[in-house]
Design a protein around this motif. Structure first.
Motif, PDB file in Angstrom:
ATOM      1  N   SER A   1      -9.310 -27.812   3.238  1.00  0.00           N
ATOM      2  CA  SER A   1      -8.058 -28.072   3.941  1.00  0.00           C
ATOM      3  C   SER A   1      -6.872 -27.822   3.023  1.00  0.00           C
ATOM      4  O   SER A   1      -6.993 -27.851   1.790  1.00  0.00           O
ATOM      5  CB  SER A   1      -8.022 -29.514   4.454  1.00  0.00           C
ATOM      6  OG  SER A   1      -8.112 -30.429   3.374  1.00  0.00           O
ATOM      7  N   ALA A   2      -5.718 -27.571   3.643  1.00  0.00           N
ATOM      8  CA  ALA A   2      -4.484 -27.357   2.890  1.00  0.00           C
ATOM      9  C   ALA A   2      -3.328 -28.050   3.587  1.00  0.00           C
ATOM     10  O   ALA A   2      -3.156 -27.914   4.798  1.00  0.00           O
ATOM     11  CB  ALA A   2      -4.200 -25.867   2.737  1.00  0.00           C
ATOM     12  N   VAL A   3      -2.536 -28.781   2.812  1.00  0.00           N
ATOM     13  CA  VAL A   3      -1.345 -29.474   3.317  1.00  0.00           C
ATOM     14  C   VAL A   3      -0.140 -28.994   2.509  1.00  0.00           C
ATOM     15  O   VAL A   3      -0.142 -29.068   1.275  1.00  0.00           O
ATOM     16  CB  VAL A   3      -1.490 -31.007   3.187  1.00  0.00           C
ATOM     17  CG1 VAL A   3      -0.202 -31.697   3.629  1.00  0.00           C
ATOM     18  CG2 VAL A   3      -2.677 -31.498   3.995  1.00  0.00           C
ATOM     19  N   GLY A   4       0.870 -28.506   3.193  1.00  0.00           N
ATOM     20  CA  GLY A   4       2.067 -28.032   2.513  1.00  0.00           C
ATOM     21  C   GLY A   4       2.892 -29.166   1.950  1.00  0.00           C
ATOM     22  O   GLY A   4       3.093 -30.189   2.617  1.00  0.00           O
ATOM     23  N   THR A   5       3.368 -28.998   0.713  1.00  0.00           N
ATOM     24  CA  THR A   5       4.191 -30.024   0.060  1.00  0.00           C
ATOM     25  C   THR A   5       5.454 -29.414  -0.553  1.00  0.00           C
ATOM     26  O   THR A   5       6.035 -29.983  -1.483  1.00  0.00           O
ATOM     27  CB  THR A   5       3.383 -30.744  -1.036  1.00  0.00           C
ATOM     28  OG1 THR A   5       2.914 -29.775  -1.997  1.00  0.00           O
ATOM     29  CG2 THR A   5       2.198 -31.486  -0.452  1.00  0.00           C
ATOM     30  N   SER A   6       5.873 -28.261  -0.053  1.00  0.00           N
ATOM     31  CA  SER A   6       7.035 -27.578  -0.628  1.00  0.00           C
ATOM     32  C   SER A   6       8.290 -28.452  -0.546  1.00  0.00           C
ATOM     33  O   SER A   6       8.464 -29.231   0.406  1.00  0.00           O
ATOM     34  CB  SER A   6       7.276 -26.259   0.106  1.00  0.00           C
ATOM     35  OG  SER A   6       6.179 -25.376  -0.085  1.00  0.00           O
ATOM     36  N   SER A   7       9.159 -28.316  -1.544  1.00  0.00           N
ATOM     37  CA  SER A   7      10.341 -29.178  -1.607  1.00  0.00           C
ATOM     38  C   SER A   7      11.455 -28.489  -2.383  1.00  0.00           C
ATOM     39  O   SER A   7      11.237 -27.515  -3.102  1.00  0.00           O
ATOM     40  CB  SER A   7       9.996 -30.508  -2.288  1.00  0.00           C
ATOM     41  OG  SER A   7       9.598 -30.266  -3.638  1.00  0.00           O
ATOM     42  N   GLY A   8      12.658 -29.035  -2.233  1.00  0.00           N
ATOM     43  CA  GLY A   8      13.805 -28.528  -2.961  1.00  0.00           C
ATOM     44  C   GLY A   8      14.645 -29.663  -3.489  1.00  0.00           C
ATOM     45  O   GLY A   8      14.623 -30.777  -2.961  1.00  0.00           O
ATOM     46  N   SER A   9      15.390 -29.398  -4.548  1.00  0.00           N
ATOM     47  CA  SER A   9      16.267 -30.418  -5.122  1.00  0.00           C
ATOM     48  C   SER A   9      17.551 -29.757  -5.609  1.00  0.00           C
ATOM     49  O   SER A   9      17.570 -28.556  -5.926  1.00  0.00           O
ATOM     50  CB  SER A   9      15.580 -31.149  -6.278  1.00  0.00           C
ATOM     51  OG  SER A   9      15.266 -30.237  -7.327  1.00  0.00           O
ATOM     52  N   GLY A  10      18.599 -30.524  -5.664  1.00  0.00           N
ATOM     53  CA  GLY A  10      19.893 -29.999  -6.092  1.00  0.00           C
ATOM     54  C   GLY A  10      20.998 -30.978  -5.782  1.00  0.00           C
ATOM     55  O   GLY A  10      20.812 -32.200  -5.940  1.00  0.00           O
ATOM     56  N   PRO A  11      22.125 -30.503  -5.294  1.00  0.00           N
ATOM     57  CA  PRO A  11      23.247 -31.401  -5.009  1.00  0.00           C
ATOM     58  C   PRO A  11      22.966 -32.275  -3.791  1.00  0.00           C
ATOM     59  O   PRO A  11      21.972 -32.088  -3.083  1.00  0.00           O
ATOM     60  CB  PRO A  11      24.399 -30.418  -4.731  1.00  0.00           C
ATOM     61  CG  PRO A  11      23.706 -29.211  -4.182  1.00  0.00           C
ATOM     62  CD  PRO A  11      22.421 -29.107  -4.954  1.00  0.00           C
ATOM     63  N   GLY A  12      23.854 -33.197  -3.540  1.00  0.00           N
ATOM     64  CA  GLY A  12      23.671 -34.097  -2.403  1.00  0.00           C
ATOM     65  C   GLY A  12      23.799 -33.412  -1.063  1.00  0.00           C
ATOM     66  O   GLY A  12      23.310 -33.923  -0.045  1.00  0.00           O
ATOM     67  N   ASN A  13      24.440 -32.252  -1.021  1.00  0.00           N
ATOM     68  CA  ASN A  13      24.642 -31.520   0.230  1.00  0.00           C
ATOM     69  C   ASN A  13      23.942 -30.164   0.118  1.00  0.00           C
ATOM     70  O   ASN A  13      24.474 -29.230  -0.510  1.00  0.00           O
ATOM     71  CB  ASN A  13      26.146 -31.329   0.493  1.00  0.00           C
ATOM     72  CG  ASN A  13      26.883 -32.653   0.552  1.00  0.00           C
ATOM     73  OD1 ASN A  13      26.641 -33.472   1.430  1.00  0.00           O
ATOM     74  ND2 ASN A  13      27.775 -32.876  -0.404  1.00  0.00           N
ATOM     75  N   ILE A  14      22.769 -30.089   0.703  1.00  0.00           N
ATOM     76  CA  ILE A  14      21.949 -28.895   0.549  1.00  0.00           C
ATOM     77  C   ILE A  14      21.078 -28.706   1.791  1.00  0.00           C
ATOM     78  O   ILE A  14      20.632 -29.686   2.411  1.00  0.00           O
ATOM     79  CB  ILE A  14      21.055 -28.991  -0.725  1.00  0.00           C
ATOM     80  CG1 ILE A  14      20.247 -27.705  -0.933  1.00  0.00           C
ATOM     81  CG2 ILE A  14      20.152 -30.178  -0.660  1.00  0.00           C
ATOM     82  CD1 ILE A  14      19.438 -27.715  -2.220  1.00  0.00           C
ATOM     83  N   ILE A  15      20.847 -27.461   2.173  1.00  0.00           N
ATOM     84  CA  ILE A  15      19.930 -27.130   3.257  1.00  0.00           C
ATOM     85  C   ILE A  15      18.819 -26.255   2.673  1.00  0.00           C
ATOM     86  O   ILE A  15      19.100 -25.294   1.945  1.00  0.00           O
ATOM     87  CB  ILE A  15      20.636 -26.383   4.403  1.00  0.00           C
ATOM     88  CG1 ILE A  15      21.666 -27.286   5.077  1.00  0.00           C
ATOM     89  CG2 ILE A  15      19.627 -25.885   5.431  1.00  0.00           C
ATOM     90  CD1 ILE A  15      22.457 -26.586   6.175  1.00  0.00           C
TER      91      ILE A  15
END
Length: 221
Positions: free
Chosen positions: A158-172
């Motif tokens: 099985s595979a579960v996606g855990t992708s993520s991003g980080s940066g400023p408080g206002n980000i898409i």
């Protein structure tokens, strides 16, 4: 003569002893968008071959993804994007399981929001083909009954996606995460029957023994 006789004796001992052997089986799940789960039947260990000592499960998991980000912040910032997944191989009827977490990371410097939500320009970026792999191993040396038989034992990949991003408080951020897995099962066992002796080896041992006896008699005379 003594040295030669000892060498033949060692050959007899080695030929009559049993050495551990390994039998392996593999299954894989092709690259696909997470989250997914597949079940495979792994051939059980045939006890007529010998005594099962251990079962080793080796898993190689690969992640492949696309990542987009746009800063909406009023100040410049650094944005980090992680394309990642948890990939697991498990024998649910036992305690044997392995999980690997491949991750591909990229960072970029973003300006303050450029007033264009396009994941580009000076405040955004887009990445494709972010990939990496990871390998893990687990071994079971007790409670092996479920692996023994003439049928199959179920193994789940099985595979579960855990992708993520980080940066400023206002980000898409946006992610497309795919994963694949290759699992190999190794049965380590001791065969029931010993390795057969070479046809002429026992006769050679008898002949050398006779020559040794005759030599001692001559010395005594």
């Amino acid at each position: 003569m003594k040295i030669l006789t000892s060498a033949v004796a060692a050959m007899l001992l080695a030929a009559g002893s049993a050495h551990a052997l390994t039998e392996t089986y593999s299954q894989s799940s092709a690259m696909a968008t997470t989250n997914w789960s597949n079940t495979f039947g792994i051939t059980q260990f045939d006890s007529s071959l010998g005594t099962l000592n251990s079962v080793t499960l080796t898993l190689t998991g690969t992640v492949l993804g696309n990542a987009n980000a746009e800063s909406l912040d009023a100040a410049p910032s650094t944005i980090t994007l992680n394309s990642s997944a948890n990939i697991t191989a498990a024998f649910l009827a036992t305690s044997l399981s392995v999980t690997v977490s491949p991750i591909a990371t990229v960072s970029f410097a973003a300006t303050s929001y450029d007033d264009d939500l396009d994941f580009g320009g000076t405040s955004g970026n887009s990445y494709s083909g972010l990939t990496n792999f990871s390998t893990g191993t687990g071994t079971l040396t007790s409670n092996l009954a479920a692996f023994i038989g003439t049928g199959t034992i179920d193994m789940t990949l099985s595979a579960v996606g855990t992708s993520s991003g980080s940066g400023p408080g206002n980000i898409i951020t946006q992610f497309l995460t795919q994963g694949s897995g290759l699992a190999t099962v190794a049965y380590d066992y001791t065969p029931t029957s010993s390795v057969p002796l070479p046809a002429g080896l026992p006769l050679l041992a008898v002949a050398l023994g006779g020559l040794g006896l005759l030599r001692r008699r001559r010395k005594a005379a």
